[in-house]
Write an enzyme that holds these catalytic residues in place. Structure first.
Site: not given
Ligand SMILES: NC(=O)c1ccc[n+]([C@@H]2O[C@H](COP(=O)([O-])OP(=O)(O)OC[C@H]3O[C@@H](n4cnc5c(N)ncnc54)[C@H](O)[C@@H]3O)[C@@H](O)[C@H]2O)c1
Length: 248
Positions: A155, A87, A159, A190
């Site tokens: 990005y 994730n 993905k 988030t």
């Molecule tokens: N939020 C959205 O709308 C959205 C949409 C599509 C995909 N995503 C994907 O979902 C996933 C989670 O996103 P989110 O919105 O919860 O993000 P977020 O930034 O709220 O949380 C991400 C977490 O990953 C941790 N992290 C970052 N780099 C890291 C590393 N090198 N090693 C370990 N942990 C690490 C951060 O500390 C954080 O706790 C991501 O892969 C993101 O690309 C998010």
């Protein structure tokens, strides 16, 4: 509920956002969970609040040696790993491709793409030995289509790579009863998304047929399903969960 009873899961990026919601949902469904993240304070506190079936391990997903420590910790605490949720991810800078800094490009790919590879590489031997496993890789709608407002080429490229690597592993290891699926969320409320859009679902939500951002738990519902034996014939598939955004 016990839909994940007997499962031992690693969830990366579990200190906040979707990863923390997945960890809570997995515990609610009876799994034992190793939460990993760079953010120790929040991850540790969350794991403690989830009880004896959760532990936190500090971890950078782009660090191969770190993955060995995470798998060792999971096996020592709970037993062989049966579920991996890749994730953790970052957006990187908002930048047009002509201006994208090479170091920033490499950093996004190291976490979003190489991190997913390293995670699958770390858990596959144990899943092969056990004769089962479910890998859920979190991609994005940015791994399905190019959309107006994507932060940068790295990005999107990372993905798309997650989607392809997932299918490759599903094909490679299907005969070992190991499933791999990718999840493609649209806008989810988030910390990452709030930081990236500077709004909470107002203007950007108009591009979404359901007219709102998702809540993290709505993504968790899908991740739990894919991790569970209810999804026993689902592998190599991309699961879009975007409120209809890419259908419009
Ligand atoms: N939020 C959205 O709308 C959205 C949409 C599509 C995909 N995503 C994907 O979902 C996933 C989670 O996103 P989110 O919105 O919860 O993000 P977020 O930034 O709220 O949380 C991400 C977490 O990953 C941790 N992290 C970052 N780099 C890291 C590393 N090198 N090693 C370990 N942990 C690490 C951060 O500390 C954080 O706790 C991501 O892969 C993101 O690309 C998010």
């Amino acid at each position: 509920m016990d839909r994940l009873k007997g499962k031992i899961a690693i969830i990366t990026g579990a200190s906040q956002g979707m990863g923390s919601a997945h960890a809570k949902a997995f515990i609610d469904e009876g799994a034992k969970v190793v939460l990993t993240d760079l953010n120790v304070a929040d991850g540790d506190a969350l794991a403690k609040s989830l009880g004896e079936h959760a532990i936190f391990v500090e971890h950078d997903v782009s660090d191969a040696a770190g993955w060995r420590r995470v798998v060792d910790a999971a096996e020592a605490a709970f037993g062989p790993v049966s579920v991996l949720v890749n994730n953790a991810g970052i957006i990187g800078p908002v930048s047009m491709s002509a201006d994208l800094d090479e170091a920033a490009y490499a950093r996004v790919c190291a976490i979003n793409q190489t991190g997913v590879f390293l995670g699958m590489k770390a858990v596959l031997p144990g899943m092969i030995a056990a004769g089962n496993g479910s890998i859920v890789n979190i991609s994005s709608i940015s791994g399905i289509v190019a959309i107006v407002g994507s932060p940068n080429l790295a990005y999107v490229g990372s993905k798309f790579a997650v989607r392809g690597m997932t299918k490759h592993v599903a094909v490679e290891y299907g005969d070992r009863n190991i499933r791999a699926n990718s999840v493609h969320p649209g806008y989810v409320r988030t910390p990452m998304m709030v930081a990236a859009t500077d709004e909470d679902g107002g203007g950007a939500a108009m591009a979404i047929p359901l007219r709102r951002f998702a809540e993290s738990v709505e993504i968790s519902n899908l991740v739990v399903f894919l991790a569970s034996d209810e999804a026993s014939f689902i592998t190599g598939a991309e699961h879009v969960i975007d409120g209809g955004m890419t259908a419009a």
